[in-house]
Design a protein around this motif. Structure first.
Motif, PDB file in Angstrom:
ATOM      1  N   LYS A 339      28.245  45.184  40.953  1.00  0.00           N
ATOM      2  CA  LYS A 339      28.348  43.862  40.322  1.00  0.00           C
ATOM      3  C   LYS A 339      29.740  43.265  40.532  1.00  0.00           C
ATOM      4  O   LYS A 339      29.865  42.090  40.875  1.00  0.00           O
ATOM      5  CB  LYS A 339      28.057  43.983  38.827  1.00  0.00           C
ATOM      6  CG  LYS A 339      26.588  44.211  38.491  1.00  0.00           C
ATOM      7  CD  LYS A 339      26.387  44.292  36.988  1.00  0.00           C
ATOM      8  CE  LYS A 339      24.916  44.528  36.653  1.00  0.00           C
ATOM      9  NZ  LYS A 339      24.692  44.633  35.189  1.00  0.00           N
ATOM     10  N   THR A 342      30.157  41.958  43.969  1.00  0.00           N
ATOM     11  CA  THR A 342      29.495  40.665  44.151  1.00  0.00           C
ATOM     12  C   THR A 342      30.318  39.539  43.543  1.00  0.00           C
ATOM     13  O   THR A 342      30.504  38.478  44.155  1.00  0.00           O
ATOM     14  CB  THR A 342      28.092  40.691  43.507  1.00  0.00           C
ATOM     15  OG1 THR A 342      27.313  41.715  44.116  1.00  0.00           O
ATOM     16  CG2 THR A 342      27.398  39.351  43.680  1.00  0.00           C
ATOM     17  N   TRP A 343      30.838  39.754  42.345  1.00  0.00           N
ATOM     18  CA  TRP A 343      31.626  38.716  41.668  1.00  0.00           C
ATOM     19  C   TRP A 343      32.908  38.392  42.427  1.00  0.00           C
ATOM     20  O   TRP A 343      33.294  37.225  42.520  1.00  0.00           O
ATOM     21  CB  TRP A 343      31.978  39.174  40.248  1.00  0.00           C
ATOM     22  CG  TRP A 343      30.787  39.351  39.356  1.00  0.00           C
ATOM     23  CD1 TRP A 343      29.555  38.779  39.501  1.00  0.00           C
ATOM     24  CD2 TRP A 343      30.709  40.181  38.191  1.00  0.00           C
ATOM     25  NE1 TRP A 343      28.715  39.190  38.499  1.00  0.00           N
ATOM     26  CE2 TRP A 343      29.379  40.047  37.676  1.00  0.00           C
ATOM     27  CE3 TRP A 343      31.603  41.016  37.525  1.00  0.00           C
ATOM     28  CZ2 TRP A 343      28.965  40.730  36.530  1.00  0.00           C
ATOM     29  CZ3 TRP A 343      31.198  41.681  36.391  1.00  0.00           C
ATOM     30  CH2 TRP A 343      29.890  41.551  35.887  1.00  0.00           C
ATOM     31  N   GLN A 346      32.043  36.309  45.452  1.00  0.00           N
ATOM     32  CA  GLN A 346      31.720  34.951  45.031  1.00  0.00           C
ATOM     33  C   GLN A 346      32.985  34.167  44.687  1.00  0.00           C
ATOM     34  O   GLN A 346      33.123  32.998  45.051  1.00  0.00           O
ATOM     35  CB  GLN A 346      30.778  34.991  43.822  1.00  0.00           C
ATOM     36  CG  GLN A 346      29.363  35.441  44.139  1.00  0.00           C
ATOM     37  CD  GLN A 346      28.522  35.607  42.890  1.00  0.00           C
ATOM     38  OE1 GLN A 346      29.028  35.654  41.767  1.00  0.00           O
ATOM     39  NE2 GLN A 346      27.204  35.676  43.079  1.00  0.00           N
ATOM     40  N   SER A 347      33.929  34.824  44.011  1.00  0.00           N
ATOM     41  CA  SER A 347      35.183  34.162  43.631  1.00  0.00           C
ATOM     42  C   SER A 347      35.972  33.752  44.869  1.00  0.00           C
ATOM     43  O   SER A 347      36.557  32.665  44.933  1.00  0.00           O
ATOM     44  CB  SER A 347      36.020  35.101  42.757  1.00  0.00           C
ATOM     45  OG  SER A 347      35.338  35.410  41.556  1.00  0.00           O
ATOM     46  N   LEU A 364      35.819  35.405  35.750  1.00  0.00           N
ATOM     47  CA  LEU A 364      35.744  36.731  36.364  1.00  0.00           C
ATOM     48  C   LEU A 364      36.260  37.796  35.407  1.00  0.00           C
ATOM     49  O   LEU A 364      35.660  38.874  35.275  1.00  0.00           O
ATOM     50  CB  LEU A 364      36.555  36.723  37.666  1.00  0.00           C
ATOM     51  CG  LEU A 364      36.659  38.037  38.431  1.00  0.00           C
ATOM     52  CD1 LEU A 364      35.282  38.495  38.907  1.00  0.00           C
ATOM     53  CD2 LEU A 364      37.606  37.890  39.619  1.00  0.00           C
ATOM     54  N   LYS A 367      33.722  38.506  32.603  1.00  0.00           N
ATOM     55  CA  LYS A 367      32.573  39.272  33.108  1.00  0.00           C
ATOM     56  C   LYS A 367      32.929  40.760  33.229  1.00  0.00           C
ATOM     57  O   LYS A 367      32.151  41.632  32.840  1.00  0.00           O
ATOM     58  CB  LYS A 367      32.137  38.733  34.467  1.00  0.00           C
ATOM     59  CG  LYS A 367      31.337  37.440  34.423  1.00  0.00           C
ATOM     60  CD  LYS A 367      30.922  37.065  35.838  1.00  0.00           C
ATOM     61  CE  LYS A 367      30.060  35.825  35.853  1.00  0.00           C
ATOM     62  NZ  LYS A 367      29.652  35.472  37.239  1.00  0.00           N
TER      63      LYS A 367
END
Length: 380
Positions: A339, A342-343, A346-347, A364, A367
């Motif tokens: 996870k 992935t974050w 994406q950032s 971020l 999360k």
């Protein structure tokens, strides 16, 4: 220093070798290029080739008496002049480069692509003005007129002549124009536009371009254990400057690790006030550095997973980084790492599209803080 020690620049090496073998050597040459280029290293390799007693077609032999003296910085026919802090040694009546040779030789061996800032730090003169004083011109003239100690060229290196004191530059004009036989001047400059026009007109110029990205990537891969992503980031940010590439690795490894460790601990502790402060700091750095920081965290997360599964052949971290990755791997399971991976990707994507960095980084952080909380509950 030999030509073989310098990557690429094959045509330049061939040109210099041709000058040596054809005995068409200009008595005063200016080796110049942008910061981080191979100016001083090429000049040193050329000097070694000129005085080598058993020249090879493409390089100096590296083993003759002259070559050994060049490697050990003991060649009697080679003199170095460079910018100095004239107030550093107050006990001396006339301060010259000779007073700094014990510092110069280690510097040129360990930082051959360094600049004036690196040199000033090396000699502990960060807040002092460095110059090549007028007295150097007198000693250069005296040295040039002395009889050679060996049957080879006398070579006078002047590193960063753009730091000539105005009186030094004027005093050097006659010596550069008409030196004694078998005396060569190699001026090495990173800013030749600052030299007097009358100085430049007396010099045969040799331009040394920056390194290609491919060459820098190859050199760094040989000397450091880097992920392909981090290597790519460093190469891109270095922009052909090898000195900058080394600094990006050596400085960022420590700084980024401390930043990453501190941020992860704040996320783990769910200290929201400090998370806000981290988001503020993140917003204050340049976009490229924001992406570089995220790439470093991504690298550490992946290394934590590799450490967890004991994939020693692909682990690229050691020491404190390794210890931190081990603790991180014990805290986060595979799904959590997936996870975060992935974050982070994406950032990185959203930074390129100019999303507000403060909001992005705070989101971020929250999360990851929630993820830490969830993994703690699962562990209990």
């Amino acid at each position: 220093m030999q030509f073989a020690d310098i990557p690429t620049h094959l045509q330049l090496k061939k040109r210099l070798i041709y000058l040596a073998t054809s005995e068409q050597i200009p008595h005063a040459q200016l080796f110049w290029g942008p910061p981080g280029s191979a100016c001083i290293t090429l000049a040193l390799a050329f000097a070694a080739y000129l005085n080598c007693k058993n020249r090879l077609p493409e390089d100096s032999c590296g083993i003759c008496d002259s070559c050994r003296k060049m490697k050990n910085s003991t060649h009697p026919n080679v003199k170095f002049i460079f910018p100095i802090n004239t107030t550093k040694l107050n006990s001396e009546t006339e301060i010259t480069s000779n007073n700094f040779l014990k510092l110069w030789y280690p510097f040129i061996k360990t930082q051959p692509y360094g600049d004036i800032t690196d040199w000033s730090h090396h000699i502990g003169a960060e807040h002092k003005q460095l110059i090549i004083p007028r007295v150097e011109a007198k000693y250069i003239s005296q040295y040039a007129s002395m009889q050679s100690l060996e049957s080879s060229y006398k070579i006078i290196f002047i590193w960063l002549p753009e730091y000539f004191h105005p009186t030094t530059a004027n005093a050097m004009l006659k010596t550069l124009e008409d030196p004694p036989p078998h005396t060569l001047f190699f001026l090495v400059s990173l800013a030749p536009e600052k030299l007097l026009g009358t100085i430049r007109s007396r010099l045969q110029q040799v331009y040394i371009p920056l390194f290609s990205d491919e060459v820098i990537a190859q050199l760094l891969a040989q000397q450091y254990e880097l992920s392909s992503q981090k290597l790519g980031e460093v190469v891109r940010l270095a922009e052909g400057n090898l000195n900058k590439a080394y600094k990006l690795i050596e400085e960022s490894n420590t700084e980024l690790f401390e930043q990453c460790k501190g941020w992860m601990r704040v996320c783990y502790a769910q200290d929201f006030a400090k998370l806000m402060a981290h988001a503020e700091n993140f917003q204050g750095i340049q976009k490229e550095n924001q992406k570089y920081f995220l790439n470093y965290i991504l690298h550490m997360i992946r290394q934590a997973l590799l450490v967890q599964f004991s994939h020693e052949n692909v682990i690229r971290i050691h020491g404190e980084e390794r210890q931190f990755a081990e603790k991180l791997g014990q805290t986060l399971d595979y799904d959590a790492v997936k996870k975060i991976n992935t974050w982070l990707n994406q950032s990185h994507y959203y930074i390129d599209r100019n999303l507000n960095p403060k909001i992005l980084f705070l989101n971020l952080s929250l999360k990851i803080a929630q993820l830490f909380q969830h993994t703690r509950k699962k562990a209990t």
